[in-house]
Design a protein around this motif. Sequence first.
Motif, PDB file in Angstrom:
ATOM      1  N   THR A   1      37.111  39.903  49.836  1.00  0.00           N
ATOM      2  CA  THR A   1      37.702  39.827  48.409  1.00  0.00           C
ATOM      3  C   THR A   1      38.449  38.695  48.544  1.00  0.00           C
ATOM      4  O   THR A   1      39.544  38.499  48.356  1.00  0.00           O
ATOM      5  CB  THR A   1      38.542  40.934  48.331  1.00  0.00           C
ATOM      6  OG1 THR A   1      39.307  41.471  49.446  1.00  0.00           O
ATOM      7  CG2 THR A   1      37.747  42.163  47.919  1.00  0.00           C
ATOM      8  N   PRO A   2      37.867  37.309  48.367  1.00  0.00           N
ATOM      9  CA  PRO A   2      38.507  35.917  48.527  1.00  0.00           C
ATOM     10  C   PRO A   2      39.466  35.760  47.243  1.00  0.00           C
ATOM     11  O   PRO A   2      39.153  36.295  46.263  1.00  0.00           O
ATOM     12  CB  PRO A   2      37.638  35.327  48.964  1.00  0.00           C
ATOM     13  CG  PRO A   2      36.191  35.601  48.056  1.00  0.00           C
ATOM     14  CD  PRO A   2      36.422  37.246  48.390  1.00  0.00           C
ATOM     15  N   GLY A   3      40.023  34.834  47.286  1.00  0.00           N
ATOM     16  CA  GLY A   3      40.874  34.256  46.183  1.00  0.00           C
ATOM     17  C   GLY A   3      42.163  34.212  46.372  1.00  0.00           C
ATOM     18  O   GLY A   3      42.954  33.070  46.144  1.00  0.00           O
ATOM     19  N   HIS A   4      42.880  35.251  46.787  1.00  0.00           N
ATOM     20  CA  HIS A   4      44.287  35.065  47.100  1.00  0.00           C
ATOM     21  C   HIS A   4      44.394  34.357  48.662  1.00  0.00           C
ATOM     22  O   HIS A   4      45.577  33.651  48.780  1.00  0.00           O
ATOM     23  CB  HIS A   4      45.199  36.475  47.439  1.00  0.00           C
ATOM     24  CG  HIS A   4      46.285  36.633  47.630  1.00  0.00           C
ATOM     25  ND1 HIS A   4      47.256  36.100  46.842  1.00  0.00           N
ATOM     26  CD2 HIS A   4      46.830  37.039  48.978  1.00  0.00           C
ATOM     27  CE1 HIS A   4      48.435  36.388  47.339  1.00  0.00           C
ATOM     28  NE2 HIS A   4      48.269  37.000  48.531  1.00  0.00           N
TER      29      HIS A   4
ATOM     30  N   ILE B   1      42.115  50.375  50.632  1.00  0.00           N
ATOM     31  CA  ILE B   1      43.201  49.535  51.086  1.00  0.00           C
ATOM     32  C   ILE B   1      42.843  48.170  50.622  1.00  0.00           C
ATOM     33  O   ILE B   1      42.102  47.437  51.281  1.00  0.00           O
ATOM     34  CB  ILE B   1      43.359  49.607  52.724  1.00  0.00           C
ATOM     35  CG1 ILE B   1      43.643  51.169  53.088  1.00  0.00           C
ATOM     36  CG2 ILE B   1      44.667  48.808  53.216  1.00  0.00           C
ATOM     37  CD1 ILE B   1      43.730  51.370  54.469  1.00  0.00           C
ATOM     38  N   VAL B   2      43.744  47.796  49.713  1.00  0.00           N
ATOM     39  CA  VAL B   2      43.304  46.785  48.923  1.00  0.00           C
ATOM     40  C   VAL B   2      44.160  45.097  49.204  1.00  0.00           C
ATOM     41  O   VAL B   2      43.466  44.192  48.993  1.00  0.00           O
ATOM     42  CB  VAL B   2      43.537  46.895  47.475  1.00  0.00           C
ATOM     43  CG1 VAL B   2      44.947  47.018  47.183  1.00  0.00           C
ATOM     44  CG2 VAL B   2      42.822  45.838  46.404  1.00  0.00           C
ATOM     45  N   GLY B   3      45.173  45.354  50.092  1.00  0.00           N
ATOM     46  CA  GLY B   3      45.795  43.981  50.555  1.00  0.00           C
ATOM     47  C   GLY B   3      46.410  43.469  49.298  1.00  0.00           C
ATOM     48  O   GLY B   3      46.999  44.413  48.440  1.00  0.00           O
ATOM     49  N   ASP B   4      46.086  42.207  49.139  1.00  0.00           N
ATOM     50  CA  ASP B   4      46.735  41.634  47.949  1.00  0.00           C
ATOM     51  C   ASP B   4      45.669  41.047  46.992  1.00  0.00           C
ATOM     52  O   ASP B   4      45.938  40.295  46.278  1.00  0.00           O
ATOM     53  CB  ASP B   4      47.474  40.369  48.238  1.00  0.00           C
ATOM     54  CG  ASP B   4      48.808  40.774  49.103  1.00  0.00           C
ATOM     55  OD1 ASP B   4      49.144  41.867  48.891  1.00  0.00           O
ATOM     56  OD2 ASP B   4      49.638  39.708  49.597  1.00  0.00           O
ATOM     57  N   ALA B   5      44.217  41.938  46.813  1.00  0.00           N
ATOM     58  CA  ALA B   5      43.301  41.293  46.199  1.00  0.00           C
ATOM     59  C   ALA B   5      44.000  41.684  44.669  1.00  0.00           C
ATOM     60  O   ALA B   5      43.727  41.205  43.419  1.00  0.00           O
ATOM     61  CB  ALA B   5      42.085  41.856  46.324  1.00  0.00           C
TER      62      ALA B   5
ATOM     63  N   SER C   1      45.217  30.816  45.672  1.00  0.00           N
ATOM     64  CA  SER C   1      44.778  29.278  45.669  1.00  0.00           C
ATOM     65  C   SER C   1      43.443  29.347  44.940  1.00  0.00           C
ATOM     66  O   SER C   1      42.712  27.915  44.785  1.00  0.00           O
ATOM     67  CB  SER C   1      44.722  28.669  46.826  1.00  0.00           C
ATOM     68  OG  SER C   1      43.975  29.393  47.766  1.00  0.00           O
ATOM     69  N   ASP C   2      42.594  30.112  44.298  1.00  0.00           N
ATOM     70  CA  ASP C   2      41.305  30.132  43.979  1.00  0.00           C
ATOM     71  C   ASP C   2      41.173  31.407  42.844  1.00  0.00           C
ATOM     72  O   ASP C   2      40.545  32.502  43.280  1.00  0.00           O
ATOM     73  CB  ASP C   2      40.261  30.395  45.016  1.00  0.00           C
ATOM     74  CG  ASP C   2      38.717  29.828  44.603  1.00  0.00           C
ATOM     75  OD1 ASP C   2      38.597  30.275  43.141  1.00  0.00           O
ATOM     76  OD2 ASP C   2      37.837  29.689  45.340  1.00  0.00           O
ATOM     77  N   TRP C   3      41.451  31.000  41.770  1.00  0.00           N
ATOM     78  CA  TRP C   3      41.488  32.048  40.642  1.00  0.00           C
ATOM     79  C   TRP C   3      40.121  32.587  40.305  1.00  0.00           C
ATOM     80  O   TRP C   3      39.843  33.824  39.881  1.00  0.00           O
ATOM     81  CB  TRP C   3      42.303  31.620  39.320  1.00  0.00           C
ATOM     82  CG  TRP C   3      43.803  31.727  39.554  1.00  0.00           C
ATOM     83  CD1 TRP C   3      44.490  30.299  39.956  1.00  0.00           C
ATOM     84  CD2 TRP C   3      44.480  32.768  39.855  1.00  0.00           C
ATOM     85  NE1 TRP C   3      45.945  30.952  40.118  1.00  0.00           N
ATOM     86  CE2 TRP C   3      46.045  32.519  40.229  1.00  0.00           C
ATOM     87  CE3 TRP C   3      44.422  34.257  39.610  1.00  0.00           C
ATOM     88  CZ2 TRP C   3      46.869  33.196  40.123  1.00  0.00           C
ATOM     89  CZ3 TRP C   3      45.342  35.001  39.801  1.00  0.00           C
ATOM     90  CH2 TRP C   3      46.823  34.657  40.125  1.00  0.00           C
TER      91      TRP C   3
ATOM     92  N   SER D   1      36.693  39.102  42.935  1.00  0.00           N
ATOM     93  CA  SER D   1      37.006  39.912  43.959  1.00  0.00           C
ATOM     94  C   SER D   1      37.604  41.442  43.127  1.00  0.00           C
ATOM     95  O   SER D   1      37.240  42.397  43.741  1.00  0.00           O
ATOM     96  CB  SER D   1      38.217  39.669  44.880  1.00  0.00           C
ATOM     97  OG  SER D   1      37.514  38.615  45.726  1.00  0.00           O
ATOM     98  N   VAL D   2      38.433  41.185  42.218  1.00  0.00           N
ATOM     99  CA  VAL D   2      39.015  42.356  41.476  1.00  0.00           C
ATOM    100  C   VAL D   2      37.707  43.131  40.698  1.00  0.00           C
ATOM    101  O   VAL D   2      37.645  44.244  40.721  1.00  0.00           O
ATOM    102  CB  VAL D   2      39.944  42.015  40.565  1.00  0.00           C
ATOM    103  CG1 VAL D   2      40.429  43.208  39.376  1.00  0.00           C
ATOM    104  CG2 VAL D   2      41.330  41.511  41.153  1.00  0.00           C
ATOM    105  N   GLU D   3      36.820  42.244  40.447  1.00  0.00           N
ATOM    106  CA  GLU D   3      35.334  43.017  39.750  1.00  0.00           C
ATOM    107  C   GLU D   3      34.960  43.880  40.754  1.00  0.00           C
ATOM    108  O   GLU D   3      34.520  44.911  40.446  1.00  0.00           O
ATOM    109  CB  GLU D   3      34.733  41.909  39.180  1.00  0.00           C
ATOM    110  CG  GLU D   3      34.956  41.214  37.924  1.00  0.00           C
ATOM    111  CD  GLU D   3      33.964  40.287  37.594  1.00  0.00           C
ATOM    112  OE1 GLU D   3      33.527  40.153  36.304  1.00  0.00           O
ATOM    113  OE2 GLU D   3      33.357  39.394  38.223  1.00  0.00           O
TER     114      GLU D   3
END
Length: 336
Positions: A134-137, A153-157, A185-187, A193-195
């Motif tokens: 789930t990259p991006g954050h 367990i989602v972390g900061d996604a 740093s990558d919206w 990832s949220v999708e």
Amino acid sequence: MNLYFAANPDGSWVLVDAGVPGSAHKIREATAELFGPDSRPSAILLTHGHFDHIGAVKELAEEWDVPVYAHPMEMPYLTGQSSYPPPDPTVGGGAMAYMSFAYPKKPINIKNRLELLPSDGSVPVLEGWRWIHTPGHSPGHVSFFREEDRTLIVGDAFVTRDGESALAVMTEKREVHGPPAYFTSDWGSAHHSVEALCDLEPEIAAAGHGKPMRGQELRQQLERLVQDFWLVAVPKTGRYVHEPAVVDEFGVVSVPPPASNPVPKVLVVAGAVALAGLAWAAWGKRGGNHKGNGYNKKSRQQYTQRPYSHNRALHSVPPTIDPDHDDPNEHTNNYP
């Protein structure tokens, strides 16, 4: 921030994330309470390597003599090879964001303990769970999902409180929000990832920040976040809004120029202290949580004219690595 203990039917267990610096003692106390004195995990799993998720990992991994599992794209930041893309204190509009310039930025080195998560999505030490990239954050951010009861367990996604507000930190009002903006740093990747996590239809979501949420309220708010992500989660302006950081398996290659921050750092710190006092007073007076999905009609209307960002690197901006003079395998701090 939160960390989690996940147990197997045979009584073995793992630690997911390792808190802020200085939290090792509290983690030991929780371990003894949950699993008995002298208990130790089979491994430590990391959702990602930001400072508030790896604070005690080196100390505990050495003490417990256990491996630490992470995604391959997180390796540069966990082996001392590269710092993360710099945080952007101009986004978010809250004290937590404004103070991000002072957060630890240097990588740690736990090379002798690191193991790669298997490419098939399984978690070697945790029965019934799988990991999802789930990259991006962060480039190698992962979330963990158990199909049996749809626990995530989602972390900061995504998070379950306003990640930029000091008041939200104190009151812990539960509502789904996008990833903490100042470290994202990558919206474009963050949206995808949220999708992906929304498609899992989780029953329980345990995030890195905020109290766990569950059931229909969670799923409705998560669906709304996906639908309105570029309106409610992505800042209107900021360092990475229209151009992501460029990274590879060795770390950071280049980042866009910093956005101007109109708030002097001294005033930010003073304001944060004052805000903390106000938050404490508000906590004593608040009369219960407000219901809703976290995005009221007024807040949504103010964003309805915002353009959608393609979040692509600008071709006119050259990389900060000079191939004639720089070693491409060593990116640490080799950017603005």
